[in-house]
Every structure is written in C-alpha cells, then in structure tokens.
Design a protein around this motif. Structure first.
Motif, PDB file in Angstrom:
ATOM      1  N   LEU A 157      38.997  21.797 -12.472  1.00 48.98           N
ATOM      2  CA  LEU A 157      37.768  22.350 -11.929  1.00 48.98           C
ATOM      3  C   LEU A 157      37.594  22.024 -10.454  1.00 48.98           C
ATOM      4  N   ALA A 158      38.176  20.935 -10.004  1.00 51.13           N
ATOM      5  CA  ALA A 158      38.019  20.527  -8.611  1.00 51.13           C
ATOM      6  C   ALA A 158      38.979  21.323  -7.728  1.00 51.13           C
ATOM      7  N   PRO A 159      38.587  21.530  -6.472  1.00 51.53           N
ATOM      8  CA  PRO A 159      39.502  22.228  -5.555  1.00 51.53           C
ATOM      9  C   PRO A 159      40.744  21.389  -5.294  1.00 51.53           C
ATOM     10  N   THR A 160      41.900  22.051  -5.281  1.00 50.36           N
ATOM     11  CA  THR A 160      43.163  21.349  -5.110  1.00 50.36           C
ATOM     12  C   THR A 160      43.643  21.463  -3.678  1.00 50.36           C
ATOM     13  N   ASN A 161      44.356  20.436  -3.237  1.00 53.15           N
ATOM     14  CA  ASN A 161      44.949  20.400  -1.908  1.00 53.15           C
ATOM     15  C   ASN A 161      46.436  20.140  -2.082  1.00 53.15           C
ATOM     16  N   PRO A 162      47.300  21.090  -1.714  1.00 52.95           N
ATOM     17  CA  PRO A 162      48.740  20.884  -1.947  1.00 52.95           C
ATOM     18  C   PRO A 162      49.345  19.792  -1.101  1.00 52.95           C
ATOM     19  N   PHE A 163      48.652  19.327  -0.061  1.00 53.88           N
ATOM     20  CA  PHE A 163      49.199  18.318   0.831  1.00 53.88           C
ATOM     21  C   PHE A 163      48.848  16.894   0.392  1.00 53.88           C
ATOM     22  N   LEU A 164      48.015  16.754  -0.634  1.00 61.23           N
ATOM     23  CA  LEU A 164      47.623  15.440  -1.127  1.00 61.23           C
ATOM     24  C   LEU A 164      48.457  15.089  -2.349  1.00 61.23           C
ATOM     25  N   GLU A 165      48.883  13.859  -2.402  1.00 59.99           N
ATOM     26  CA  GLU A 165      49.652  13.390  -3.544  1.00 59.99           C
ATOM     27  C   GLU A 165      48.711  12.981  -4.672  1.00 59.99           C
ATOM     28  N   LYS A 166      49.075  13.363  -5.887  1.00 57.82           N
ATOM     29  CA  LYS A 166      48.277  12.992  -7.046  1.00 57.82           C
ATOM     30  C   LYS A 166      48.594  11.558  -7.451  1.00 57.82           C
ATOM     31  N   ARG A 167      47.558  10.823  -7.725  1.00 61.86           N
ATOM     32  CA  ARG A 167      47.733   9.447  -8.154  1.00 61.86           C
ATOM     33  C   ARG A 167      47.131   9.267  -9.540  1.00 61.86           C
ATOM     34  N   GLU A 168      47.659   8.322 -10.241  1.00 63.63           N
ATOM     35  CA  GLU A 168      47.169   8.047 -11.584  1.00 63.63           C
ATOM     36  C   GLU A 168      45.869   7.244 -11.515  1.00 63.63           C
ATOM     37  N   ILE A 169      44.936   7.636 -12.341  1.00 65.81           N
ATOM     38  CA  ILE A 169      43.646   6.947 -12.403  1.00 65.81           C
ATOM     39  C   ILE A 169      43.766   5.795 -13.394  1.00 65.81           C
ATOM     40  N   SER A 170      43.445   4.609 -12.935  1.00 63.39           N
ATOM     41  CA  SER A 170      43.576   3.427 -13.782  1.00 63.39           C
ATOM     42  C   SER A 170      42.452   3.380 -14.812  1.00 63.39           C
ATOM     43  N   GLU A 171      42.663   2.548 -15.812  1.00 59.43           N
ATOM     44  CA  GLU A 171      41.647   2.377 -16.856  1.00 59.43           C
ATOM     45  C   GLU A 171      40.380   1.735 -16.306  1.00 59.43           C
ATOM     46  N   LEU A 172      40.530   0.857 -15.317  1.00 58.88           N
ATOM     47  CA  LEU A 172      39.362   0.229 -14.716  1.00 58.88           C
ATOM     48  C   LEU A 172      38.509   1.253 -13.971  1.00 58.88           C
ATOM     49  N   GLU A 173      39.124   2.183 -13.252  1.00 58.69           N
ATOM     50  CA  GLU A 173      38.360   3.213 -12.554  1.00 58.69           C
ATOM     51  C   GLU A 173      37.617   4.119 -13.526  1.00 58.69           C
ATOM     52  N   ILE A 174      38.247   4.428 -14.644  1.00 59.71           N
ATOM     53  CA  ILE A 174      37.573   5.256 -15.649  1.00 59.71           C
ATOM     54  C   ILE A 174      36.401   4.501 -16.260  1.00 59.71           C
ATOM     55  N   SER A 175      36.577   3.211 -16.493  1.00 61.21           N
ATOM     56  CA  SER A 175      35.469   2.405 -17.030  1.00 61.21           C
ATOM     57  C   SER A 175      34.312   2.355 -16.050  1.00 61.21           C
ATOM     58  N   TRP A 176      34.613   2.185 -14.742  1.00 58.83           N
ATOM     59  CA  TRP A 176      33.543   2.196 -13.747  1.00 58.83           C
ATOM     60  C   TRP A 176      32.836   3.543 -13.710  1.00 58.83           C
ATOM     61  N   HIS A 177      33.588   4.623 -13.847  1.00 58.88           N
ATOM     62  CA  HIS A 177      32.996   5.959 -13.811  1.00 58.88           C
ATOM     63  C   HIS A 177      32.013   6.153 -14.961  1.00 58.88           C
ATOM     64  N   HIS A 178      32.414   5.781 -16.175  1.00 60.44           N
ATOM     65  CA  HIS A 178      31.530   5.946 -17.327  1.00 60.44           C
ATOM     66  C   HIS A 178      30.372   4.953 -17.293  1.00 60.44           C
ATOM     67  N   LEU A 179      30.606   3.784 -16.712  1.00 64.53           N
ATOM     68  CA  LEU A 179      29.512   2.824 -16.582  1.00 64.53           C
ATOM     69  C   LEU A 179      28.427   3.361 -15.652  1.00 64.53           C
ATOM     70  N   LYS A 180      28.836   4.035 -14.578  1.00 60.11           N
ATOM     71  CA  LYS A 180      27.851   4.653 -13.682  1.00 60.11           C
ATOM     72  C   LYS A 180      27.086   5.762 -14.392  1.00 60.11           C
ATOM     73  N   ASN A 181      27.780   6.528 -15.213  1.00 52.83           N
ATOM     74  CA  ASN A 181      27.097   7.608 -15.932  1.00 52.83           C
ATOM     75  C   ASN A 181      26.065   7.070 -16.913  1.00 52.83           C
ATOM     76  N   VAL A 182      26.402   5.997 -17.602  1.00 58.96           N
ATOM     77  CA  VAL A 182      25.473   5.442 -18.593  1.00 58.96           C
ATOM     78  C   VAL A 182      24.244   4.854 -17.927  1.00 58.96           C
ATOM     79  N   THR A 183      24.431   4.111 -16.841  1.00 61.13           N
ATOM     80  CA  THR A 183      23.285   3.462 -16.187  1.00 61.13           C
ATOM     81  C   THR A 183      22.483   4.426 -15.323  1.00 61.13           C
ATOM     82  N   ALA A 184      23.057   5.555 -14.940  1.00 64.00           N
ATOM     83  CA  ALA A 184      22.317   6.511 -14.109  1.00 64.00           C
ATOM     84  C   ALA A 184      21.569   7.536 -14.936  1.00 64.00           C
TER      85      ALA A 184
END
Length: 434
Positions: free
Chosen positions: A187-214
């Motif tokens: 869904l997000a706009p893609t940029n062919p010049f940017l390298e894709k990186r793997e999202i760590s489990e800690l980043e996903i936990s922070w993301h969902h923690l922000k959603n729950v508290t917000a």
C-alpha cells in the motif's frame, strides 16, 4: 596498577527495553605513579609490564526475594553452567541469577606498557523473556553487566555496570507478521532506489505498543451507593505509557447524592503468585492463561478489534462484579494523588500523571504487578448548600454536614515508554587492580 573503566555507549539514558542491544565500552589502562619503583628482580624490558590473563563480559539478571522459591530446572541449569566457568556470578552480587547471557571473551594474555590503554567494545541483546527492573516490597529484579578479569596467580576481579530494563510485550502470533508487513509495503509508495530491510521483532512490538496506547476507547462507569446515584466517570482509554497523564471526567448532573470531595490515587499492586502443582496448573491454564497473555503478549486479531483490552478491563473492574469473596490486594504503593472539592460542581476532570521511574505492568512466576486508580468519594445527602444570607444575598455554609465515604478501584494497564525518551544519564564505573 591497572584501572578498568566501563561506560555505556548510550550516554543520555542507561535504560533499555527487552530485546534491545546493550553496548558498552571497556577501557584497560596501566596507571603509573611517580612514587612507584620497579622491583629489582626484573629486567628492564619486563619491569613495567602489567599482564592480565583474561577478561570477559556478560549480562546477568538477579532476583532477590523473601518468597519461598523451589529449585527449578532452569535454576539448576544456570548453576551447572556457572559451575563450569571461572566466574561465579552468584557470589558477586546479592541475589539469585535467573537470566544469564553467554560470556564474551574480551582478550587473553593482555600485556600493557606503562601508560598504555586498550579499549574493547561489548554488545549484547537483553533477553526477551526476562523480567523488567523492579524494586518491590518482597521481591526485586535488577540487571548488571558483569566484567571479570584476572591476573596471573591472582583472584578474579569483577566490575558491574547496572542498567534498567523495561518490558516489551511479545507478539503472540508471529506467523501473521510477514502478511502484515507485506500488506503495508504494497500500500505504501515504493522507491526503486531504496534498499528493503527486514523489520525486527522489536520494531513490530514497538509499533503495536503505540497502537494500543494511542487508541481511544472511552468507557463510562456509573457510580452509586446505597442512597442513590452519585455520578458518572468517563475514562478515555484503559492503556497508558510511562510519562503520560491518565485523563478522565466526572459528571455529577442528575445526582441523587452530593459528592462533597473526592481523591484519586494511582496505586501499584504487588500480588504474590503461589507455585502450583502441575495438575492444578494444567486445569487452571484456561482461566489464568487469558489474563497472563493479555499482559505479557498481544494477539493481533484481538488488538485490531479491541476485544482483548475490553475483556481484561471488564473482568478486573471492582464494583462491576458482585463477588462474595474480595479480590486480594497484595502490597500497595501509592505513586500519585489528586484531590478536588466538588460540592457545587456539575462536571470536572481528573488528571493523574504517571512517573517515568515506575515499573510497568508485568507478570512472572512469582509476582504479578498491576496498576489501579483508587477513588475515595465523600458524599452527603444534603442537596442544598445552606440557605441564602438576607444581608449579603450569598449562600451561608452550614455548620454541620452529614457525610459518608465510599471507595472504588478501577484497574488500568501501564506499558513501557521508549527508553530514549527517558533522560537518565549514566556514569563511568571504574575498578583499580593493585
């Protein structure tokens, strides 16, 4: 004389989350003073050399409690592991080692010239399954980086660097994480010049923690006693982070009993968990597991619908369930208090700040730490505040007023904040080896 200095790379905050990387710089210096004379039995080349046989660093989590703790398999495994190494971490700090990372060797057979300095870099991940840093009434959890070294034909010397650890809930269903990440990337706009990186489990936990508290999920509670309706309280959301304000509103419109004044206290509950047999634990797993998973982990489907937070909040609210046996309160600690006089007030708000130094909600095998709002209402059946004064036309306060006191407890869930947002500068720890 050898001086060992240890300083965390993160200078603004010595606070880390579970699953985060701890980085530390360790410096070994051969200090020479003017009054020191080299011994005569050494030659000129070896006179000023200092020799260290080895040095290692690792992360330990200690537990100090007054509870009776039976010997567990994990504790025996750690004891056997420590017994096979040269460093006995149990004797270095008061407490029982419950989490220990693998020791990392910094060097072997280090020789330092007078005034020479060697700097080593140590990094380690904080275990995700470990408890947070907590200092309670009957139990304590604390983390330390243990740096050990030894001279030839000398005893082991240790230097400890304390750190604070905050709990981050673990995602309960990690099999759905790649689907969510791929959907967001599509869904997000893609940029062919940017390298894709793997999202760590800690980043996903922070993301969902922000959603729950917000997420705002206003809940209304009707407050009444045996004499009638007192008021209605609205809590805008049940989950908060460290450093936030718990904001609510009280509406006394249409009340049958006047509320003269009230106070709200933010209290921390320390509930001991008694060890259960294996059979009793398997039978009660269905009932206890839901509450434990709601605190320790996030189910993505429940988070999206808000069912998990609602069910936990509804079942734990005192006053909503009429039980004959009162719920255990454990050891209580009052962290913040607010007080208002509201006799002639129709509406008012409640703001209770959450300090940054407290420990969020968590649960281990020995203790369950929860948070609640403790309300104390002073009510009166006198609906009219005295009579008018004929001389000035103002109300005249009554000399006496019949009052009653009622209490109410409302549970709330407190999660960890980003450690970078908590300012806690660390210091340099040093050790002199003569």
């Amino acid at each position: 004389m050898i001086e060992i200095k240890a300083k965390l790379v993160r200078a603004d905050s010595a606070i880390y989350a579970t699953g985060e990387r701890v980085e530390c710089l360790i410096e070994f210096t051969h200090k020479v003073f003017a009054d020191e004379q080299p011994p005569s039995n050494r030659n000129a080349n070896e006179a000023g050399l200092e020799n260290l046989a080895w040095a290692s660093a690792q992360l330990h989590c200690y537990r100090k409690t007054s509870y009776s703790t039976p010997a567990a398999d994990k504790t025996q495994e750690l004891t056997e592991l420590i017994g096979r190494t040269a460093l006995d971490a149990v004797t270095q700090a008061p407490g029982e080692v419950i989490v220990a990372t693998k020791p990392k060797i910094l060097f072997c057979d280090l020789k330092l010239q007078p005034g020479e300095t060697k700097i080593y870099f140590f990094n380690e991940f904080v275990p995700r399954d470990g408890p947070p840093t907590y200092r309670g009434h009957d139990i304590r959890y604390f983390y330390k980086i243990t740096i050990a070294t030894q001279r030839v034909k000398s005893k082991v010397q240790t230097l400890t660097v304390p750190i604070r650890v905050l709990p981050i809930p673990i995602i309960a269903r990690p099999d759905e994480l790649p689907v969510t990440v791929e959907t967001n990337e599509e869904l997000a706009p893609t940029n062919p010049f940017l390298e894709k990186r793997e999202i760590s489990e800690l980043e996903i936990s922070w993301h969902h923690l922000k959603n729950v508290t917000a997420r705002r999920a206003p809940k209304f509670y009707r407050i009444s006693n045996k004499r009638g309706f007192v008021g209605r309280f609205c809590l805008f959301k049940p989950a908060y982070k460290l450093g936030e304000d718990i904001v609510g509103s009280l509406d006394f419109d249409g009340c049958q009993v006047r509320c003269v004044q009230f106070s709200v206290k933010l209290q921390q509950q320390e509930l001991p968990i008694r060890p259960q047999p294996a059979q009793a634990l398997s039978q009660s797993q269905s009932s206890v597991g839901d509450d434990a998973s709601s605190i320790q982990s996030f189910d993505m489907a429940s988070i999206a619908s808000g069912v998990a937070v609602d069910s936990m909040h509804r079942s734990a609210t005192s006053g909503s369930a009429r039980e004959d046996t009162p719920a255990p309160t454990g050891k209580l600690s009052t962290i913040a208090t607010t007080h208002q006089v509201c006799y002639a007030t129709l509406q008012t708000q409640v703001v209770v700040p959450i300090p940054l130094h407290v420990t969020p909600t968590f649960r281990t095998d020995l203790v369950d730490v929860k948070w609640r709002l403790h309300f104390e209402f002073v009510t009166s059946t006198m609906m009219d505040f005295g009579g008018p004064n004929p001389e000035s036309g103002e109300l005249k306060a009554p000399a006496e007023m019949p009052v009653e006191t009622m209490v109410w407890n409302l549970p709330v869930t407190i999660y960890a904040a980003n450690p970078l947002q908590i300012y806690n500068p660390n210091q340099t720890f040093n050790l002199l080896i003569k």
